[in-house]
Write an enzyme that holds these catalytic residues in place. Structure first.
Site, mmCIF file in Angstrom:
data_model
loop_
_atom_site.group_PDB
_atom_site.id
_atom_site.type_symbol
_atom_site.label_atom_id
_atom_site.label_comp_id
_atom_site.label_asym_id
_atom_site.label_seq_id
_atom_site.Cartn_x
_atom_site.Cartn_y
_atom_site.Cartn_z
ATOM 1 N N HIS A 109 0.825 -1.204 0.000
ATOM 2 C CA HIS A 109 0.000 0.000 0.000
ATOM 3 C C HIS A 109 0.861 1.258 0.000
ATOM 4 O O HIS A 109 1.941 1.303 0.591
ATOM 5 C CB HIS A 109 -0.915 0.032 1.223
ATOM 6 C CG HIS A 109 -2.138 -0.825 1.088
ATOM 7 N ND1 HIS A 109 -3.012 -0.714 0.030
ATOM 8 C CD2 HIS A 109 -2.625 -1.813 1.888
ATOM 9 C CE1 HIS A 109 -3.989 -1.597 0.179
ATOM 10 N NE2 HIS A 109 -3.776 -2.275 1.294
ATOM 11 N N CYS A 161 -0.135 2.646 -4.614
ATOM 12 C CA CYS A 161 -0.894 3.869 -4.886
ATOM 13 C C CYS A 161 -0.048 5.100 -4.538
ATOM 14 O O CYS A 161 0.848 5.033 -3.694
ATOM 15 C CB CYS A 161 -2.157 3.900 -4.031
ATOM 16 S SG CYS A 161 -3.324 2.555 -4.327
#
Length: 232
Positions: A109, A161
């Site tokens: 992440h 991301c």
């Protein structure tokens, strides 16, 4: 009664005396966040396995100089905690010399954090980020960009991301627009290397999300990365 399944470690521990250094070193980090309810990722550890195989079989990176951090590792030194990631990145660039080829691969992440003058910084999320915080782009820049000496090359591949500016490099290339921009931080910190070359390939822009990809997508990416590492 069931036997516990232990996944073999991806970290190679030599049986005899190991060489003290290699000109080819890598840190590969894959995090699934398997202990969380909402943040789980499926393919991160497979990504790490594929990258490790590519570096060994195609580019001759020694197994003992590829450090792998995943939740599947039983040795606590190789769990993808903030402390272990930062220690591994220090190991990656320690005593770097001209001719060294370094790789940092991260699959997990990413996020954004408030930073200087109401700006937001890119960040990666260690497995324990909810307790100890994220690793910001300024942290990564200090850890693995600024220490790079002349003649040293770093390839960072960040599958996360909001990773477009994750190393805080002074120049960013936008592939769709086919142009470079100069990225001057509000803090005016020096973001350059110490004479070396840092290249970062990101899965998304700094304001864009990324998603789990298929096996074919990963294989295509690895093929491209193989070409890039060979050419640069």
């Amino acid at each position: 009664m069931y036997d516990a399944v232990v996944t073999p470690s991806l970290n190679h521990e030599p049986s005899g005396p190991s060489p003290t250094r290699s000109s080819k070193r890598a840190v590969l980090c894959g995090i699934t966040y398997s202990d969380t309810k909402q943040n789980k990722l499926k393919g991160s550890i497979n990504d790490v396995r594929n990258m490790r195989d590519l570096l060994i079989t195609r580019f001759g990176y020694p197994r003992e100089f590829i450090r792998v951090l995943t939740e599947e590792e039983t040795d606590q030194r190789y769990k993808p905690t903030r402390q272990n990631i930062e220690n591994s990145l220090r190991w990656l660039v320690n005593d770097c010399q001209s001719g060294d080829s370094l790789v940092f691969f991260y699959s997990g992440h990413g996020s954004r954090e408030p930073h200087h003058n109401n700006d937001e910084a890119c960040a990666i999320c260690p497995v324990d980020f909810q307790k100890v915080g994220m690793i910001l782009e300024s942290d990564l820049n200090s850890l693995i960009v600024r220490p790079l000496k002349r003649g040293v090359t770093l390839h960072a591949i960040i599958d996360a991301c909001f990773s477009g500016k994750i190393l805080g490099l002074p120049h960013v290339y936008f592939s769709l627009d086919k142009k470079w921009i100069e990225d001057i931080p509000p803090s005016a910190l020096d973001k350059r290397t110490s004479g070396g070359l840092a290249i970062c390939i990101s899965a998304s822009l700094d304001n864009q999300e990324a998603f789990d990809t298929s096996v074919s997508d990963i294989l295509n990416l690895l093929s491209f990365l193989g070409f890039l590492i060979h050419k640069i």
